[in-house]
Design a protein around this motif. Sequence first.
Motif: not given
Length: 685
Positions: A434-443
């Motif tokens: 799974x990928x995680x993103x916060x506020x439009x940024x790839x984390x």
Amino acid sequence: MNAPVQTPQLKAAKAAPRTSFAALWQPALWQAFVKLDPRQLQRAPVMLVVELTAILTTVLCFIPNPAVSTGLAVQIALWLWFTVLFANFAEALAEGRGKARADSLRAGGKGLMARRQLAAGEYQAVAASQLRKGDIVRVEAGELIPGDGEVIEGIAAVNEAAITGESAPVIRESGGDRSAVTGNTRLVSDWLRVRITANPGESTLDRMIALVEGAKRQKTPNEVALDILLIGLTLIFLMVVATLQPFARYAGGELPLVYLVALLVTLIPTTIGGLLSAIGIAGMDRLVRLNVIAKSGRAVEAAGDVHTLLLDKTGTITFGNRRCTALYAAPGVSARELGEGALLASLADDTAEGKSIVDYLRGLHPLAEPAREAIDVVPFSAETRLSGANWNGHVYRKGAVDSLLMFLGLGREQLPAALAREVEQIAQSGGTPLLVAGDGRLLGAIHLKDVVKPGIRERFAELRKMGIRTVMVTGDNPLTAAAIAAEAGVDDVLAEATPEKKLQRIRSEQADGKLVAMCGDGANDAPALAQADVGLAMNDGTQAAREAANLVDLDSDPTKLLDVVQVGKELLVTRGALTTFSVANDVAKYFAILPALFASIYPQLGALNVMQLHSPQSAILSAIVFNALIIVALIPLALRGVRVQAADAASLLRRNLLIYGLGGIVAPFVGIKLIDLLLVAVGLV
Ligand SMILES: Nc1ncnc2c1ncn2[C@@H]1O[C@H](COP(=O)(O)OP(=O)(O)OP(=O)(O)O)[C@@H](O)[C@H]1O
Ligand SMILES: [K+]
Ligand SMILES: [Mg+2]
């Protein structure tokens, strides 16, 4: 869903005890007489014809006829009645096995009370039988759940032994894929608020009772078709017998009416006509003993003819409790940032995946967690393959790699090389990235691990031998799918499948004229379950899936579909084998009896009289006795079913034609000759 693959031994040990023959035969004998009522018998048209001939022959016993001794006429009449009684007895035996189970199920549901929520939020005690769809009830530890429903609040352990026979408690909770509860099961801990989903008479319990009580059973389209064939054969033989008299008269002889009537009965397909219903009921009984509820007999028959099997990856081929095992930060992102993003994207995610991510992060180091109420949750959907939350002006998402990149407006090539490598490694090991993103940024990336169930490979190999193709359908990415597919040994894979894609796959297989089976538990499986010819839902899945499917497995073991296929095949093969036997038998009887019957009228027929039966009288009586006894002889086979080993349909058919076709031709010659010798020896003819 965390059901282990069951070995046959384990299953046999768990299955409801089979009622012994000793306890069954007496009530069945009584039922055999009750079933003489023509209104009941009309469900078996061939046997109705036999009953009519029995009545006619009984009347003829009182009308003196110099050509037939009264003793012989009485014997023929008796054996005609026996023929009907034996067939009734077979059906009653088949029903009896289920009745005991139905009675105990019904007793369990008696006097059950419920705590129904009133509009004001207070609760009122009502009888469980008064609950309707949409009612909300509260159940406390120690109480029985009053009806089928969906958990809307709470988490609790439930003992479902009353329904499944399995006493290890299972967890039921709101949200996610383990929200459905079954009436008459006991809460062993905590409390639940449940929305009732079945009106009186429509619950799992009611369905099980109806299922095991064969009497109210509806005929399947196959059975109706076979009935029509049997009626056709009956009419043909009626004409054959009716035209015999002119031949006899032409030669100056006369065949007594009693003989003609008896001959008719030996020629029409009484064996299959008498056992057809018992075969169907016994087949359903076998299914009930596997803890599978069928909403129609049709689904079971379709299972016997299935060509393609669609199986969900997660939970069906793998154990399904995908666990988070590692996090990988994107370049320039700190472990802390990634951890916080993953936590916020998962705190309010009710799925097994979401919960496991939270568990994993809490185990790493304590993190500040906002109150759940403050989080604006974006629940996981199989359509978007994303989930997450909006909190305090921030946007957190996690999901399948392609879906999250799309959400961020990035192309696959924009995934940083280091992260792309991790993702690929996770997938190749059979894990779900799974990928995680916060506020439009790839984390970063999350590794969800799952384990292929032991023994599943062997089961797929068995299916392949039966000519059934297995297709794994998964919402996961193609790499993960391929890795798991290779490990499990399926024939084909459909990756990145949305509910629509699953549905399309089923439709296209069906358009090729193939019967498709599908097994699932999620709300997103419901459309496919409804479209499939055989849809098996897991009892602990969602109510949507249980309603859409035509079969429900009470043990929630997806590999049970393989057993259902086996039961379906046994049902079809048993019916086919006994039909073959019955028809071959009847045709052979024509050649066995006719020469003897006409021996005195046409002495030239003597050459054909290979059996050298004692006299026309003994020929006709032996034939009618054989005809009645063959039903009794085949009752065990009809109830037990013909064993089906793993083989494709064509070789099964060839084998059965050989055994039951040839057997059917030979049996009357041997059987009638033996009975003839016996009747002469004891002086009955
Ligand atoms: N809680 C979740 N949050 C975000 N993404 C998820 C979550 N659960 C699963 N996913 C992603 O969505 C994809 C589809 O999941 P879904 O459960 O719908 O698959 P499926 O169609 O049921 O088949 P299978 O269960 O075999 O993967 C998963 O492969 C995963 O990448
Ligand atoms: K017959
Ligand atoms: Mg799933």
